[in-house]
Scaffold this active site. Structure first.
Site, mmCIF file in Angstrom:
data_model
loop_
_atom_site.group_PDB
_atom_site.id
_atom_site.type_symbol
_atom_site.label_atom_id
_atom_site.label_comp_id
_atom_site.label_asym_id
_atom_site.label_seq_id
_atom_site.Cartn_x
_atom_site.Cartn_y
_atom_site.Cartn_z
ATOM 1 N N SER A 156 -17.978 30.002 28.416
ATOM 2 C CA SER A 156 -19.315 30.264 28.973
ATOM 3 C C SER A 156 -19.379 31.692 29.496
ATOM 4 O O SER A 156 -18.358 32.283 29.858
ATOM 5 C CB SER A 156 -19.592 29.281 30.112
ATOM 6 O OG SER A 156 -20.661 29.728 30.914
ATOM 7 N N TYR A 169 -18.663 24.303 37.826
ATOM 8 C CA TYR A 169 -18.792 24.628 36.390
ATOM 9 C C TYR A 169 -18.147 25.985 36.111
ATOM 10 O O TYR A 169 -17.350 26.117 35.176
ATOM 11 C CB TYR A 169 -20.273 24.631 35.997
ATOM 12 C CG TYR A 169 -20.518 24.976 34.541
ATOM 13 C CD1 TYR A 169 -20.443 23.988 33.556
ATOM 14 C CD2 TYR A 169 -20.819 26.281 34.151
ATOM 15 C CE1 TYR A 169 -20.672 24.306 32.218
ATOM 16 C CE2 TYR A 169 -21.041 26.601 32.817
ATOM 17 C CZ TYR A 169 -20.970 25.610 31.855
ATOM 18 O OH TYR A 169 -21.186 25.931 30.528
HETATM 19 N N1 LIG Z 1 -26.287 25.216 26.461
HETATM 20 C C1 LIG Z 1 -25.922 26.430 26.786
HETATM 21 O O1 LIG Z 1 -26.767 27.329 26.926
HETATM 22 C C2 LIG Z 1 -24.452 26.761 26.968
HETATM 23 C C3 LIG Z 1 -24.115 28.072 27.307
HETATM 24 C C4 LIG Z 1 -22.759 28.394 27.454
HETATM 25 C C5 LIG Z 1 -21.791 27.418 27.252
HETATM 26 N N2 LIG Z 1 -22.158 26.141 26.948
HETATM 27 C C6 LIG Z 1 -21.085 25.163 26.706
HETATM 28 O O2 LIG Z 1 -21.298 24.571 25.430
HETATM 29 C C7 LIG Z 1 -20.747 23.248 25.408
HETATM 30 C C8 LIG Z 1 -21.802 22.267 24.937
HETATM 31 O O3 LIG Z 1 -22.842 22.279 25.897
HETATM 32 P P1 LIG Z 1 -24.290 21.714 25.576
HETATM 33 O O4 LIG Z 1 -25.251 22.712 26.062
HETATM 34 O O5 LIG Z 1 -24.341 21.209 24.191
HETATM 35 O O6 LIG Z 1 -24.313 20.492 26.631
HETATM 36 P P2 LIG Z 1 -25.040 19.082 26.552
HETATM 37 O O7 LIG Z 1 -26.233 19.172 25.688
HETATM 38 O O8 LIG Z 1 -25.192 18.651 27.969
HETATM 39 O O9 LIG Z 1 -23.950 18.173 25.818
HETATM 40 C C9 LIG Z 1 -22.765 17.891 26.484
HETATM 41 C C10 LIG Z 1 -21.981 16.904 25.671
HETATM 42 O O10 LIG Z 1 -20.831 16.534 26.472
HETATM 43 C C11 LIG Z 1 -20.804 15.128 26.548
HETATM 44 N N3 LIG Z 1 -20.190 14.651 27.791
HETATM 45 C C12 LIG Z 1 -20.485 15.007 29.055
HETATM 46 N N4 LIG Z 1 -19.770 14.289 29.915
HETATM 47 C C13 LIG Z 1 -19.001 13.457 29.171
HETATM 48 C C14 LIG Z 1 -18.049 12.448 29.475
HETATM 49 N N5 LIG Z 1 -17.752 12.102 30.728
HETATM 50 N N6 LIG Z 1 -17.452 11.788 28.462
HETATM 51 C C15 LIG Z 1 -17.754 12.087 27.174
HETATM 52 N N7 LIG Z 1 -18.650 13.018 26.813
HETATM 53 C C16 LIG Z 1 -19.272 13.685 27.816
HETATM 54 C C17 LIG Z 1 -22.251 14.683 26.469
HETATM 55 O O11 LIG Z 1 -22.290 13.317 26.141
HETATM 56 P P3 LIG Z 1 -23.622 12.391 26.396
HETATM 57 O O12 LIG Z 1 -24.465 12.620 25.170
HETATM 58 O O13 LIG Z 1 -23.077 11.017 26.491
HETATM 59 O O14 LIG Z 1 -24.255 12.880 27.657
HETATM 60 C C18 LIG Z 1 -22.751 15.624 25.380
HETATM 61 O O15 LIG Z 1 -22.390 15.158 24.099
HETATM 62 C C19 LIG Z 1 -20.266 22.975 26.833
HETATM 63 O O16 LIG Z 1 -18.878 23.207 26.901
HETATM 64 C C20 LIG Z 1 -21.015 24.009 27.670
HETATM 65 O O17 LIG Z 1 -20.327 24.320 28.841
HETATM 66 C C21 LIG Z 1 -23.457 25.786 26.810
#
Ligand SMILES: NC(=O)c1ccc[n+]([C@@H]2O[C@H](COP(=O)([O-])OP(=O)(O)OC[C@H]3O[C@@H](n4cnc5c(N)ncnc54)[C@H](OP(=O)(O)O)[C@@H]3O)[C@@H](O)[C@H]2O)c1
Length: 249
Positions: A156, A169
Site C-alpha cells: 500500500s 492498517y
Molecule cells: N483498494 C485500494 O485502493 C487499495 C489501495 C492500496 C492497497 N490495497 C490493498 O489491495 C488488497 C485488496 O484490497 P481491496 O481494495 O480489493 O479490498 P476489499 O475489496 O475490501 O477486499 C478484501 C478481500 O479480503 C477478504 N478478507 C478480509 N478479511 C478476511 C478474512 N478474515 N478472511 C478471509 N478473507 C478476508 C475479503 O473477503 P470478503 O469478501 O469475505 O469480505 C475480500 O475478498 C489489500 O491488500 C489492500 O490492502 C488496496
C-alpha cells in the site's frame, strides 16, 4: 521502487500454473482470480465467504477458464489445523504451487492512535501481517516444488507515505513489506521462488469506498485495470523482475 504500469492492459500466459489468491471473493483478489484464469492458470480461490467464492468459480468456468479450486478459509479465525489442511490439499491436488498472492486485507479503524480500539488493532495485524507470514511458511514446500514460483505481498502507499489515522492498517502493511524483504533475503539463491511486494495504487473496491466515503468511485481505476502488472510478475516474463517492491500504477 519501480512502476509496472506499462504491463497493465497486457496479458501474459499463465498456462499450466497453479496460483493461490487470498481475498479472491472480492476487490483486487477477485479481479486477479478472473484474469489469472483467463491467462490459463488454475486458480485456488481462498476466502471466507462460500457464496461469493462460488460466484467467482462460476464466472471462471463460464468464461472457459481452467476449473478452479475453492479454499474456504477465514483468515481471522483459522487455526494450525486449518493451515495444515490447506497446505495438504494443495500438495495432494496439485503437487506444487506456482503463485501465491496475498491480496486479502482488512482496513480496520481510521482513527487517531489515541482512540484506536485495541482488539481491532490486534485483528488487523493478524489478518494483514501474521496470516501472510503463516500462509507463506506452510505453502513454501509446495512453492519450492515449482520450476518458477512467484509470491506477491499486496502492499500500500501508506508504506512509502505514512499518513495519520491509518492506524493498524499502516503498521500492518509496513510490517508486511519487512516480511517480504526477509523472505526474499532468506530465499536468496533459490531462484525458482521470486518474492515481490506490489502497491496496487488506488482501486474502486469496497475497501477504498470505506476509506474514502466522499470520493466519486468513477474517478478511481477498477481493480481489473491493474491486473496486468500482477500477471507479468506471476508469468515467466516476470523472471526479468528482481525481487523487490513495485507499484502497479
Ligand atoms: N483498494 C485500494 O485502493 C487499495 C489501495 C492500496 C492497497 N490495497 C490493498 O489491495 C488488497 C485488496 O484490497 P481491496 O481494495 O480489493 O479490498 P476489499 O475489496 O475490501 O477486499 C478484501 C478481500 O479480503 C477478504 N478478507 C478480509 N478479511 C478476511 C478474512 N478474515 N478472511 C478471509 N478473507 C478476508 C475479503 O473477503 P470478503 O469478501 O469475505 O469480505 C475480500 O475478498 C489489500 O491488500 C489492500 O490492502 C488496496
Amino acid at each position: 521502487m519501480s512502476s509496472l504500469q506499462q504491463f497493465n492492459g497486457r496479458s501474459f500466459s499463465l498456462a499450466g500454473r497453479v496460483i493461490l489468491i487470498t481475498g479472491a471473493s472480492g476487490g483486487l483478489g477477485r479481479a486477479l482470480a478472473l484474469e489469472c484464469a483467463r491467462a490459463g492458470a488454475t486458480v485456488a480461490l481462498c476466502g471466507r465467504n462460500g457464496a461469493k467464492l462460488d460466484r467467482v468459480y462460476d464466472e471462471i468456468v463460464a468464461a472457459g477458464g481452467p476449473q478452479p479450486a475453492i479454499a474456504k478459509f477465514d483468515l481471522a479465525t483459522a487455526t494450525a489445523v486449518d493451515y495444515d489442511a490447506l497446505a495438504s490439499t494443495i500438495e495432494r491436488e496439485f503437487g506444487r504451487l506456482d503463485g501465491l498472492v496475498h491480496a486479502a486485507a482488512m482496513l480496520g479503524d481510521r482513527t487517531p492512535l489515541e482512540q484506536y480500539d485495541v482488539p481491532t488493532w490486534c485483528k488487523v495485524l493478524h489478518v494483514n501481517l501474521t496470516v501472510p507470514f503463516i500462509l507463506t511458511q506452510v505453502l513454501l514446500p509446495s512453492l519450492r516444488k515449482s520450476a518458477d514460483a512467484a509470491m506477491i505481498f499486496v502492499s500500500s502507499g501508506v508504506v512509502t507515505h505514512p499518513r495519520p489515522f491509518w492506524g493498524a492498517y499502516a503498521v500492518s502493511k509496513s510490517g508486511l513489506e519487512a516480511t517480504r524483504e526477509l523472505w526474499s533475503q532468506e530465499l536468496e539463491g533459490e531462484r525458482n521462488v521470486r518474492v515481490y511486494g506490489v502497491d496496487p495504487g488506488k482501486m474502486r473496491t469496497p475497501m477504498r469506498a470505506a476509506a474514502y466515503p466522499g470520493e466519486d468511485p468513477k474517478t478511481v481505476p477498477a481493480p481489473a485495470d491493474v491486473c496486468g502488472a500482477f500477471l507479468y510478475l506471476l508469468s515467466e516474463a516476470g523472471r526479468d523482475a528482481a525481487d523487490g517492491h513495485y507499484e502497479a500504477q
